[in-house]
Design a protein around this motif. Sequence first.
Motif, PDB file in Angstrom:
ATOM      1  N   GLY A 129       0.809  -1.215   0.000  1.00 20.06           N
ATOM      2  CA  GLY A 129       0.000   0.000   0.000  1.00 20.06           C
ATOM      3  C   GLY A 129       0.843   1.267   0.000  1.00 20.06           C
ATOM      4  O   GLY A 129       0.472   2.279  -0.620  1.00 20.06           O
ATOM      5  N   GLU A 130       1.981   1.229   0.666  1.00 22.74           N
ATOM      6  CA  GLU A 130       2.866   2.398   0.693  1.00 22.74           C
ATOM      7  C   GLU A 130       3.408   2.704  -0.699  1.00 22.74           C
ATOM      8  O   GLU A 130       3.610   3.873  -1.055  1.00 22.74           O
ATOM      9  N   VAL A 131       3.656   1.660  -1.496  1.00 26.09           N
ATOM     10  CA  VAL A 131       4.101   1.889  -2.869  1.00 26.09           C
ATOM     11  C   VAL A 131       2.980   2.540  -3.681  1.00 26.09           C
ATOM     12  O   VAL A 131       3.228   3.470  -4.461  1.00 26.09           O
ATOM     13  N   PHE A 132       1.760   2.085  -3.494  1.00 28.65           N
ATOM     14  CA  PHE A 132       0.627   2.699  -4.186  1.00 28.65           C
ATOM     15  C   PHE A 132       0.515   4.171  -3.828  1.00 28.65           C
ATOM     16  O   PHE A 132       0.163   5.000  -4.677  1.00 28.65           O
ATOM     17  N   ASP A 133       0.792   4.530  -2.589  1.00 26.83           N
ATOM     18  CA  ASP A 133       0.738   5.933  -2.178  1.00 26.83           C
ATOM     19  C   ASP A 133       1.639   6.796  -3.044  1.00 26.83           C
ATOM     20  O   ASP A 133       1.336   7.968  -3.305  1.00 26.83           O
ATOM     21  N   SER A 134       2.729   6.192  -3.518  1.00 28.74           N
ATOM     22  CA  SER A 134       3.704   6.949  -4.304  1.00 28.74           C
ATOM     23  C   SER A 134       3.399   6.954  -5.792  1.00 28.74           C
ATOM     24  O   SER A 134       3.556   7.981  -6.466  1.00 28.74           O
ATOM     25  N   VAL A 135       2.963   5.812  -6.334  1.00 32.79           N
ATOM     26  CA  VAL A 135       2.860   5.706  -7.794  1.00 32.79           C
ATOM     27  C   VAL A 135       1.436   5.679  -8.323  1.00 32.79           C
ATOM     28  O   VAL A 135       1.209   6.000  -9.498  1.00 32.79           O
ATOM     29  N   LEU A 136       0.471   5.278  -7.495  1.00 31.98           N
ATOM     30  CA  LEU A 136      -0.927   5.221  -7.955  1.00 31.98           C
ATOM     31  C   LEU A 136      -1.839   5.532  -6.766  1.00 31.98           C
ATOM     32  O   LEU A 136      -2.660   4.702  -6.359  1.00 31.98           O
ATOM     33  N   PRO A 137      -1.720   6.736  -6.212  1.00 32.11           N
ATOM     34  CA  PRO A 137      -2.410   7.042  -4.953  1.00 32.11           C
ATOM     35  C   PRO A 137      -3.932   6.998  -5.052  1.00 32.11           C
ATOM     36  O   PRO A 137      -4.605   6.755  -4.049  1.00 32.11           O
ATOM     37  N   GLU A 138      -4.471   7.231  -6.248  1.00 31.69           N
ATOM     38  CA  GLU A 138      -5.930   7.274  -6.390  1.00 31.69           C
ATOM     39  C   GLU A 138      -6.542   5.889  -6.561  1.00 31.69           C
ATOM     40  O   GLU A 138      -7.772   5.754  -6.613  1.00 31.69           O
ATOM     41  N   ALA A 139      -5.720   4.848  -6.647  1.00 28.42           N
ATOM     42  CA  ALA A 139      -6.244   3.505  -6.891  1.00 28.42           C
ATOM     43  C   ALA A 139      -7.099   3.020  -5.729  1.00 28.42           C
ATOM     44  O   ALA A 139      -6.774   3.240  -4.555  1.00 28.42           O
ATOM     45  N   MET A 140      -8.190   2.349  -6.049  1.00 23.25           N
ATOM     46  CA  MET A 140      -9.021   1.715  -5.024  1.00 23.25           C
ATOM     47  C   MET A 140      -8.315   0.439  -4.563  1.00 23.25           C
ATOM     48  O   MET A 140      -8.030  -0.454  -5.370  1.00 23.25           O
ATOM     49  N   ARG A 141      -8.012   0.355  -3.266  1.00 28.13           N
ATOM     50  CA  ARG A 141      -7.259  -0.784  -2.777  1.00 28.13           C
ATOM     51  C   ARG A 141      -7.596  -1.061  -1.317  1.00 28.13           C
ATOM     52  O   ARG A 141      -8.023  -0.179  -0.584  1.00 28.13           O
ATOM     53  N   GLN A 142      -7.388  -2.309  -0.933  1.00 27.14           N
ATOM     54  CA  GLN A 142      -7.591  -2.732   0.441  1.00 27.14           C
ATOM     55  C   GLN A 142      -6.548  -3.792   0.762  1.00 27.14           C
ATOM     56  O   GLN A 142      -6.210  -4.624  -0.077  1.00 27.14           O
ATOM     57  N   ALA A 143      -6.026  -3.768   1.977  1.00 27.94           N
ATOM     58  CA  ALA A 143      -4.971  -4.693   2.382  1.00 27.94           C
ATOM     59  C   ALA A 143      -5.557  -5.891   3.126  1.00 27.94           C
ATOM     60  O   ALA A 143      -6.508  -5.748   3.920  1.00 27.94           O
ATOM     61  N   TYR A 144      -4.959  -7.062   2.882  1.00 31.88           N
ATOM     62  CA  TYR A 144      -5.376  -8.310   3.529  1.00 31.88           C
ATOM     63  C   TYR A 144      -4.126  -9.077   3.967  1.00 31.88           C
ATOM     64  O   TYR A 144      -3.062  -8.957   3.353  1.00 31.88           O
ATOM     65  N   PRO A 145      -4.240  -9.884   5.008  1.00 32.11           N
ATOM     66  CA  PRO A 145      -3.038 -10.540   5.553  1.00 32.11           C
ATOM     67  C   PRO A 145      -2.470 -11.646   4.680  1.00 32.11           C
ATOM     68  O   PRO A 145      -1.297 -11.997   4.817  1.00 32.11           O
ATOM     69  N   ASP A 146      -3.288 -12.215   3.782  1.00 31.01           N
ATOM     70  CA  ASP A 146      -2.803 -13.329   2.968  1.00 31.01           C
ATOM     71  C   ASP A 146      -3.624 -13.429   1.683  1.00 31.01           C
ATOM     72  O   ASP A 146      -4.606 -12.694   1.485  1.00 31.01           O
ATOM     73  N   VAL A 147      -3.212 -14.350   0.821  1.00 30.08           N
ATOM     74  CA  VAL A 147      -3.886 -14.500  -0.472  1.00 30.08           C
ATOM     75  C   VAL A 147      -5.319 -14.981  -0.295  1.00 30.08           C
ATOM     76  O   VAL A 147      -6.240 -14.499  -0.972  1.00 30.08           O
ATOM     77  N   ALA A 148      -5.538 -15.935   0.614  1.00 26.55           N
ATOM     78  CA  ALA A 148      -6.873 -16.505   0.780  1.00 26.55           C
ATOM     79  C   ALA A 148      -7.895 -15.436   1.158  1.00 26.55           C
ATOM     80  O   ALA A 148      -9.004 -15.390   0.599  1.00 26.55           O
ATOM     81  N   SER A 149      -7.552 -14.576   2.102  1.00 22.58           N
ATOM     82  CA  SER A 149      -8.507 -13.550   2.530  1.00 22.58           C
ATOM     83  C   SER A 149      -8.690 -12.480   1.459  1.00 22.58           C
ATOM     84  O   SER A 149      -9.798 -11.958   1.266  1.00 22.58           O
ATOM     85  N   ALA A 150      -7.618 -12.152   0.722  1.00 25.42           N
ATOM     86  CA  ALA A 150      -7.747 -11.170  -0.362  1.00 25.42           C
ATOM     87  C   ALA A 150      -8.622 -11.718  -1.474  1.00 25.42           C
ATOM     88  O   ALA A 150      -9.469 -11.008  -2.035  1.00 25.42           O
ATOM     89  N   TRP A 151      -8.440 -12.990  -1.793  1.00 24.32           N
ATOM     90  CA  TRP A 151      -9.246 -13.612  -2.850  1.00 24.32           C
ATOM     91  C   TRP A 151     -10.708 -13.717  -2.425  1.00 24.32           C
ATOM     92  O   TRP A 151     -11.620 -13.458  -3.212  1.00 24.32           O
ATOM     93  N   GLN A 152     -10.964 -14.034  -1.175  1.00 24.90           N
ATOM     94  CA  GLN A 152     -12.335 -14.107  -0.699  1.00 24.90           C
ATOM     95  C   GLN A 152     -13.016 -12.751  -0.825  1.00 24.90           C
ATOM     96  O   GLN A 152     -14.174 -12.652  -1.266  1.00 24.90           O
ATOM     97  N   ALA A 153     -12.306 -11.692  -0.474  1.00 27.59           N
ATOM     98  CA  ALA A 153     -12.871 -10.355  -0.592  1.00 27.59           C
ATOM     99  C   ALA A 153     -13.134 -10.001  -2.059  1.00 27.59           C
ATOM    100  O   ALA A 153     -14.153  -9.378  -2.390  1.00 27.59           O
ATOM    101  N   ALA A 154     -12.223 -10.399  -2.945  1.00 28.24           N
ATOM    102  CA  ALA A 154     -12.416 -10.131  -4.374  1.00 28.24           C
ATOM    103  C   ALA A 154     -13.618 -10.888  -4.905  1.00 28.24           C
ATOM    104  O   ALA A 154     -14.396 -10.358  -5.713  1.00 28.24           O
ATOM    105  N   ARG A 155     -13.788 -12.133  -4.457  1.00 29.30           N
ATOM    106  CA  ARG A 155     -14.953 -12.929  -4.872  1.00 29.30           C
ATOM    107  C   ARG A 155     -16.258 -12.229  -4.485  1.00 29.30           C
ATOM    108  O   ARG A 155     -17.208 -12.162  -5.265  1.00 29.30           O
ATOM    109  N   GLU A 156     -16.276 -11.753  -3.252  1.00 29.93           N
ATOM    110  CA  GLU A 156     -17.492 -11.116  -2.749  1.00 29.93           C
ATOM    111  C   GLU A 156     -17.789  -9.810  -3.481  1.00 29.93           C
ATOM    112  O   GLU A 156     -18.955  -9.423  -3.624  1.00 29.93           O
TER     113      GLU A 156
END
Length: 426
Positions: free
Chosen positions: A374-401
């Motif tokens: 997320g800190e990199v996004f702050d520098s290069v793509l600050p307007e991007a819609m993003r959310q942080a998750y602790p691992d791939v499984a939880s990020a994928w579940q959120a994307a599915r939903e």
Amino acid sequence: MTRTLDEWLAYQETTNVHEIELGLDRVRMVWQAMGSPRPAPLVITVGGTNGKGSTVALLEGMLRAAGYRTGCYTSPHLVHYNERIRIDGVNAADEDLVASFERIEAARGTIAQTYFEFGTLAAIDLMARAGVDVAILEVGLGGRLDAVNIIDADAVVITTIDLDHQAWLGNDRDSIGREKAGIARAGRPAVVGELAPPEGLLAALRDTGAQIELAGSSYGWEVPVAGEVGVTWRWLHSDGMSLDLPRPALAAPVQFANASAAIAALHALREHLHVPATAMAGALARVRVDGRLQRVGERPLTLVDVGHNPQAARALAEWLDTQPHSGQVLAVYGALGDKDVAGVVTALGHRVDRWFLAGLDRDTPRGLRAEALGEVFDSVLPEAMRQAYPDVASAWQAAREAAGVGDTVLLFGSFFVASAALTTRA
């Protein structure tokens, strides 16, 4: 007491204090102690930054379709270690790997070996014992000092050169190209699959005395601007040879370059191998590789890709640009700490509508936490819609939903992302 495969793999991580230690002296001494086996009468080594795995798979498919028995060595694996070594299209069995590791252990004595060096020696050993006709060896890192380079290849393919593994290979494309050129041998074919390769690569190949087969000069390809799956494309060589072939089953426009390089290697070895156009066509229409825009779901379309550097991200961007879709693109993205995250994010840019950032710090000490991404996004793509998750499984579940049936979900950024996605799916 005999170790299991998992016990052997854990043990190998303790036999050298360095996870990566480039150099050929140690692994060559063990190979010589084993009798210096050659994996096959003919050897093709594949190096480069991106496209190696696809090129290996295409070579394997074409050769097997022509009736040759093949051995393949690739890395890393996605789910099971056995994926790294294939004999005639079949992953190595646990018991064969264990037996090979026991032979390596007996031969090495007190000579330290890395995890990768154990695997390389096992691949050579198992291919030699299986009596395969052609061995296809993928370089793990670099080329000149990679363990695979103890074998003199009859032909090499160098797919692309980009910035990756700079800590070991150098900080510019010329330096990296010179390292990767080290797999070539004097008087033997060296296929360069990139249309604009760095001069450092070409100069090093000329110094080696390799017979350079250069994309865009020695050979090339013509692809219809528009067309559906099954429409032909053309491969051409400067000697007048041309082939009309079906589009690769592997997705992404970059696969035409990979397929063309594989064909160029076989063409260069035509005095030793007879691979008819029908075998090439059959393999192109059939070969797929896990983790290369691999479809794991429909509605929403869900794909897994191992792309982890800016060049791979540009290839993903090119593929997205060719896909008609009315919905949004949602990306589940994770990365290792030594990767150019800013370059990856910039390459994809606004093609991704929503980012689901996945931490990889639980999978490997080199993995980045999602907050660091997320800190990199702050520098290069600050307007991007993003959310942080602790691992791939939880990020994928959120994307599915969040995804609608017409959306595209892309899981990418590392072999660890692909592995987690495929393991979760299984």
